[in-house]
Write an enzyme that holds these catalytic residues in place. Sequence first.
Site, PDB file in Angstrom:
ATOM      1  CG  ASP A  28      -2.148   0.939   0.986  1.00 53.93           C
ATOM      2  OD1 ASP A  28      -2.322   1.464  -0.122  1.00 53.93           O
ATOM      3  OD2 ASP A  28      -2.917   1.128   1.953  1.00 53.93           O
ATOM      4  CE  LYS A  58      -6.506   2.536   0.845  1.00 61.07           C
ATOM      5  NZ  LYS A  58      -5.218   2.923   0.205  1.00 61.07           N
ATOM      6  CE  LYS A  78      -6.168  10.645   0.823  1.00 66.11           C
ATOM      7  NZ  LYS A  78      -5.521   9.340   1.083  1.00 66.11           N
ATOM      8  CE  LYS A 138      -2.266   4.702   3.268  1.00 65.48           C
ATOM      9  NZ  LYS A 138      -2.191   4.712   1.795  1.00 65.48           N
TER      10      LYS A 138
END
Length: 531
Positions: free
Chosen positions: A325, A374, A415, A487
């Site tokens: 990620d 996520k 975002k 991540k």
Amino acid sequence: MAPHANSDVANGAVNGSVSNAPLFTVNSPNVVYTDNEIKSQYAYHTTDISRTADNKLVATPKATNYNFKVDRKVGKLGVMLVGWGGNNGSTVTAGIIANRDGLVWETREGRQAANYYGSVVMSSTVKLGTDAKTGEEVNVPFHDMLPMAHPNDLVVGGWDISSMNLADSMDRAQVLEPGLKQLVRKEMSTMKPLPSIYYPDFIASNQEDRADNVIEGDKACWAHVERIQSDIRNFKAQNGLDKVIVMWTANTERYADIVPGVNDTADNLLEAIKTGHLEVAPSTVFAVASILENVPFINGSPQNTFVPGALDLAEKRGAFIGGDDFKSGQTKMKSALVDFLINAGIKLTSIASYNHLGNNDGKNLSSQKQFRSKEISKSNVVDDMVAANKLLYAEDEHPDHTVVIKYMPSVGDNKRALDEYYAEIFMGGHQTISLFNICEDSLLASPLIIDLVLITEIMTRIGWKTDEAAEYKGFHSILSVLSYMLKAPLTPPGTPVVNALGKQRSALINIFRACVGLQPESDMTLEHKLF
């Protein structure tokens, strides 16, 4: 996408050849330069901790000697993106073309020139040392620490479940300025993704209308593995490439269940693919095909692509993998801020993270199963920092941590991320830090794709051995050195996961320094403190 004919690499390596003029050389008996290699001897200093019978700690300095070898020949490099026609794929492709051709375009705010801002490799510097005459710090581009590939020379291709050419995909993404799109449109209109595999159970049902470019079959099968292998070989041959790296930048999948006898070992996973087991994800099929081709595979989405069987297969084959990620906006801020607070002795007690976005990633994540992938990758980024401070946190204590993501089409790729950090401070007081971060998602993720490709490529050219060993070997197949860009960093079994941003970058820099026989920069600056 062909490389630029006049592209040059400033660190001493030219595409497919070697230059004898690196930016710097190391003057040490422990470093040897040849036409093809840089060889170094390096003493790695660590501290072993033992405990006495009464539980006192004893620290023992330890030094281990390593020998490193770096192949100076970069070669011609290609990257194949799974999800090439998505926001990230179309954006990074346009960005490379713009940089390669030195494009300039008009915006509402004036003329804008192409750049690689956001890439740690291309747009950050590293302290090399101190000027012997002036005492000033000397910093060099990260890219010049070792002979690295240049993104201008990358050949880009890949797969997508959508048949749109890259120019139309770029329009659909609504990320780039019209002036830039016009300049790259002709070239990108000739680029069309290869058909991809599509297993509807693994991505949100709202993606079905995009799936008009798929390979026959809606579950795992060996024919899919062989098709992907063939695509990689053909891409490499057609473009005259020395190396290919495959990266997943497609939709977030749901988590695959870990089933004993199915995906827990390499042999079981291969058999599960051959028998069409329903818990084998498309990303895992791509990973397996890449591993079997000995092509590095990087997972840029949060799902558990690397089930135990895939990890086992990579280790047995010695193939490089990395994940999971892309760490671009909100999570990168979180891993830096939490590290700062806890190291400052402030007890963080809760983190509330809210996002809303309107791109296709957000649309896919509006499905609960995909959101769960996520949520997991975003939620674990503070664990190692909390575990490191037993003065603030008891053994089983952890800050409350909530992550919310909502799909709102009108905001597109811009975002919105809102975070609240609530902490205990001196004598029962409290501190609340609120952040509101508007980040253009794909313009942050695209430089990470470039960094992951460039760093993965150079890791294929670094060998190491101890003094006693006869032969050099490569790093572990799980490239934890990529953690700064990810991540949920993937690490070899039994090794600690590091999420603190500063530690991740230091590890990357210091490995590069070791390869040219330099010790880590301690930042003690004793020469300025002792008189």
